[in-house]
Design a protein around this motif. Sequence first.
Motif, PDB file in Angstrom:
ATOM      1  N   LEU A  20       4.913  -3.923   2.961  1.00 39.22           N
ATOM      2  CA  LEU A  20       3.481  -4.179   2.777  1.00 39.22           C
ATOM      3  C   LEU A  20       3.199  -5.014   1.526  1.00 39.22           C
ATOM      4  O   LEU A  20       2.192  -5.726   1.474  1.00 39.22           O
ATOM      5  CB  LEU A  20       2.706  -2.864   2.696  1.00 39.22           C
ATOM      6  CG  LEU A  20       2.635  -2.044   3.969  1.00 39.22           C
ATOM      7  CD1 LEU A  20       1.999  -0.675   3.683  1.00 39.22           C
ATOM      8  CD2 LEU A  20       1.860  -2.776   5.051  1.00 39.22           C
ATOM      9  N   LYS A  21       4.073  -4.937   0.530  1.00 32.97           N
ATOM     10  CA  LYS A  21       3.847  -5.674  -0.714  1.00 32.97           C
ATOM     11  C   LYS A  21       3.827  -7.186  -0.509  1.00 32.97           C
ATOM     12  O   LYS A  21       3.231  -7.915  -1.298  1.00 32.97           O
ATOM     13  CB  LYS A  21       4.920  -5.317  -1.742  1.00 32.97           C
ATOM     14  CG  LYS A  21       4.830  -3.896  -2.225  1.00 32.97           C
ATOM     15  CD  LYS A  21       5.948  -3.579  -3.202  1.00 32.97           C
ATOM     16  CE  LYS A  21       5.887  -2.148  -3.669  1.00 32.97           C
ATOM     17  NZ  LYS A  21       6.983  -1.814  -4.583  1.00 32.97           N
ATOM     18  N   ASP A  22       4.457  -7.666   0.551  1.00 33.70           N
ATOM     19  CA  ASP A  22       4.490  -9.098   0.850  1.00 33.70           C
ATOM     20  C   ASP A  22       3.337  -9.541   1.737  1.00 33.70           C
ATOM     21  O   ASP A  22       3.222 -10.723   2.061  1.00 33.70           O
ATOM     22  CB  ASP A  22       5.812  -9.462   1.537  1.00 33.70           C
ATOM     23  CG  ASP A  22       7.006  -9.235   0.626  1.00 33.70           C
ATOM     24  OD1 ASP A  22       6.862  -9.395  -0.602  1.00 33.70           O
ATOM     25  OD2 ASP A  22       8.078  -8.880   1.149  1.00 33.70           O
ATOM     26  N   ASN A  39      -5.157  13.516  -0.180  1.00 37.01           N
ATOM     27  CA  ASN A  39      -3.925  13.595  -0.975  1.00 37.01           C
ATOM     28  C   ASN A  39      -3.512  12.249  -1.582  1.00 37.01           C
ATOM     29  O   ASN A  39      -2.495  12.146  -2.239  1.00 37.01           O
ATOM     30  CB  ASN A  39      -2.776  14.212  -0.167  1.00 37.01           C
ATOM     31  CG  ASN A  39      -2.218  13.326   0.911  1.00 37.01           C
ATOM     32  OD1 ASN A  39      -2.431  12.116   0.938  1.00 37.01           O
ATOM     33  ND2 ASN A  39      -1.470  13.919   1.823  1.00 37.01           N
ATOM     34  N   GLY A  40      -4.312  11.205  -1.347  1.00 37.55           N
ATOM     35  CA  GLY A  40      -4.069   9.915  -1.985  1.00 37.55           C
ATOM     36  C   GLY A  40      -3.127   8.978  -1.243  1.00 37.55           C
ATOM     37  O   GLY A  40      -2.908   7.850  -1.685  1.00 37.55           O
ATOM     38  N   THR A  41      -2.577   9.418  -0.123  1.00 41.40           N
ATOM     39  CA  THR A  41      -1.646   8.576   0.623  1.00 41.40           C
ATOM     40  C   THR A  41      -2.321   7.319   1.151  1.00 41.40           C
ATOM     41  O   THR A  41      -1.746   6.221   1.078  1.00 41.40           O
ATOM     42  CB  THR A  41      -1.003   9.366   1.781  1.00 41.40           C
ATOM     43  OG1 THR A  41      -0.341  10.517   1.238  1.00 41.40           O
ATOM     44  CG2 THR A  41      -0.004   8.522   2.541  1.00 41.40           C
ATOM     45  N   ALA A  42      -3.530   7.451   1.669  1.00 42.56           N
ATOM     46  CA  ALA A  42      -4.245   6.285   2.218  1.00 42.56           C
ATOM     47  C   ALA A  42      -4.482   5.233   1.136  1.00 42.56           C
ATOM     48  O   ALA A  42      -4.289   4.036   1.361  1.00 42.56           O
ATOM     49  CB  ALA A  42      -5.565   6.717   2.849  1.00 42.56           C
ATOM     50  N   GLN A  43      -4.886   5.676  -0.038  1.00 43.03           N
ATOM     51  CA  GLN A  43      -5.124   4.747  -1.140  1.00 43.03           C
ATOM     52  C   GLN A  43      -3.818   4.092  -1.591  1.00 43.03           C
ATOM     53  O   GLN A  43      -3.800   2.899  -1.898  1.00 43.03           O
ATOM     54  CB  GLN A  43      -5.783   5.472  -2.322  1.00 43.03           C
ATOM     55  CG  GLN A  43      -7.140   6.053  -2.004  1.00 43.03           C
ATOM     56  CD  GLN A  43      -7.073   7.487  -1.483  1.00 43.03           C
ATOM     57  OE1 GLN A  43      -6.135   7.887  -0.804  1.00 43.03           O
ATOM     58  NE2 GLN A  43      -8.110   8.263  -1.781  1.00 43.03           N
ATOM     59  N   ALA A  44      -2.740   4.871  -1.626  1.00 42.19           N
ATOM     60  CA  ALA A  44      -1.432   4.324  -2.035  1.00 42.19           C
ATOM     61  C   ALA A  44      -0.952   3.260  -1.060  1.00 42.19           C
ATOM     62  O   ALA A  44      -0.410   2.225  -1.477  1.00 42.19           O
ATOM     63  CB  ALA A  44      -0.407   5.446  -2.150  1.00 42.19           C
ATOM     64  N   VAL A  45      -1.164   3.487   0.225  1.00 44.80           N
ATOM     65  CA  VAL A  45      -0.790   2.492   1.231  1.00 44.80           C
ATOM     66  C   VAL A  45      -1.645   1.234   1.056  1.00 44.80           C
ATOM     67  O   VAL A  45      -1.134   0.112   1.052  1.00 44.80           O
ATOM     68  CB  VAL A  45      -0.924   3.071   2.659  1.00 44.80           C
ATOM     69  CG1 VAL A  45      -0.887   1.970   3.709  1.00 44.80           C
ATOM     70  CG2 VAL A  45       0.168   4.100   2.911  1.00 44.80           C
ATOM     71  N   ALA A  46      -2.939   1.410   0.899  1.00 42.72           N
ATOM     72  CA  ALA A  46      -3.845   0.266   0.757  1.00 42.72           C
ATOM     73  C   ALA A  46      -3.491  -0.579  -0.469  1.00 42.72           C
ATOM     74  O   ALA A  46      -3.533  -1.812  -0.415  1.00 42.72           O
ATOM     75  CB  ALA A  46      -5.292   0.741   0.676  1.00 42.72           C
ATOM     76  N   ARG A  47      -3.124   0.064  -1.560  1.00 40.31           N
ATOM     77  CA  ARG A  47      -2.790  -0.663  -2.791  1.00 40.31           C
ATOM     78  C   ARG A  47      -1.548  -1.538  -2.640  1.00 40.31           C
ATOM     79  O   ARG A  47      -1.359  -2.487  -3.393  1.00 40.31           O
ATOM     80  CB  ARG A  47      -2.587   0.315  -3.947  1.00 40.31           C
ATOM     81  CG  ARG A  47      -3.864   0.829  -4.549  1.00 40.31           C
ATOM     82  CD  ARG A  47      -3.616   1.537  -5.879  1.00 40.31           C
ATOM     83  NE  ARG A  47      -2.707   2.664  -5.768  1.00 40.31           N
ATOM     84  CZ  ARG A  47      -3.062   3.926  -5.525  1.00 40.31           C
ATOM     85  NH1 ARG A  47      -4.337   4.211  -5.340  1.00 40.31           N
ATOM     86  NH2 ARG A  47      -2.155   4.877  -5.466  1.00 40.31           N
ATOM     87  N   ARG A  48      -0.696  -1.243  -1.689  1.00 38.80           N
ATOM     88  CA  ARG A  48       0.524  -2.044  -1.503  1.00 38.80           C
ATOM     89  C   ARG A  48       0.223  -3.421  -0.912  1.00 38.80           C
ATOM     90  O   ARG A  48       1.002  -4.344  -1.086  1.00 38.80           O
ATOM     91  CB  ARG A  48       1.502  -1.313  -0.583  1.00 38.80           C
ATOM     92  CG  ARG A  48       2.143  -0.116  -1.229  1.00 38.80           C
ATOM     93  CD  ARG A  48       3.060   0.580  -0.235  1.00 38.80           C
ATOM     94  NE  ARG A  48       3.687   1.742  -0.826  1.00 38.80           N
ATOM     95  CZ  ARG A  48       4.903   1.746  -1.363  1.00 38.80           C
ATOM     96  NH1 ARG A  48       5.626   0.660  -1.378  1.00 38.80           N
ATOM     97  NH2 ARG A  48       5.392   2.848  -1.881  1.00 38.80           N
TER      98      ARG A  48
END
Length: 132
Positions: A20-22, A39-48
């Motif tokens: 996702l970082k690319d 639990n913050g997983t959705a935000q962590a995925v979005a930030r990538r």
Amino acid sequence: MQSFYCKTKIISGAGALDWLKDQKCQSLLVVTDPYFMENGTAQAVARRVQAEKQEIFDGVKPDPTVELAAEGTAVMRQVKPDMLIALGGGSAMDTAKAMRYFAGEKEAFVAIPTTSGSGSEVTDFSILTHGG
């Protein structure tokens, strides 16, 4: 003779989310359930993802309804994402795919399954509940 073809590209294993970082987009919409929001997983995925605008639709419930898909479709039409990520189990996958279909959009679609069993991440189909 039998043949099976699945156009789905599958990335798995340690570090799979690093793909996702690319990815770059103007607008990102993540579709998930309240648990992954809390639990913050959705935000962590979005930030990538390198996205100028990020939105999370966390209204997914088990056995998603047509009404839920319509609610999510309204969000999609407002956000106008060029990338859609479904995060969770089969319900999140089915909801996101239905939203994409009903919005009539052709944005990039990424499925991040957190369970095994439904196989919804590798099909074009959605199962929605209507009228019970």
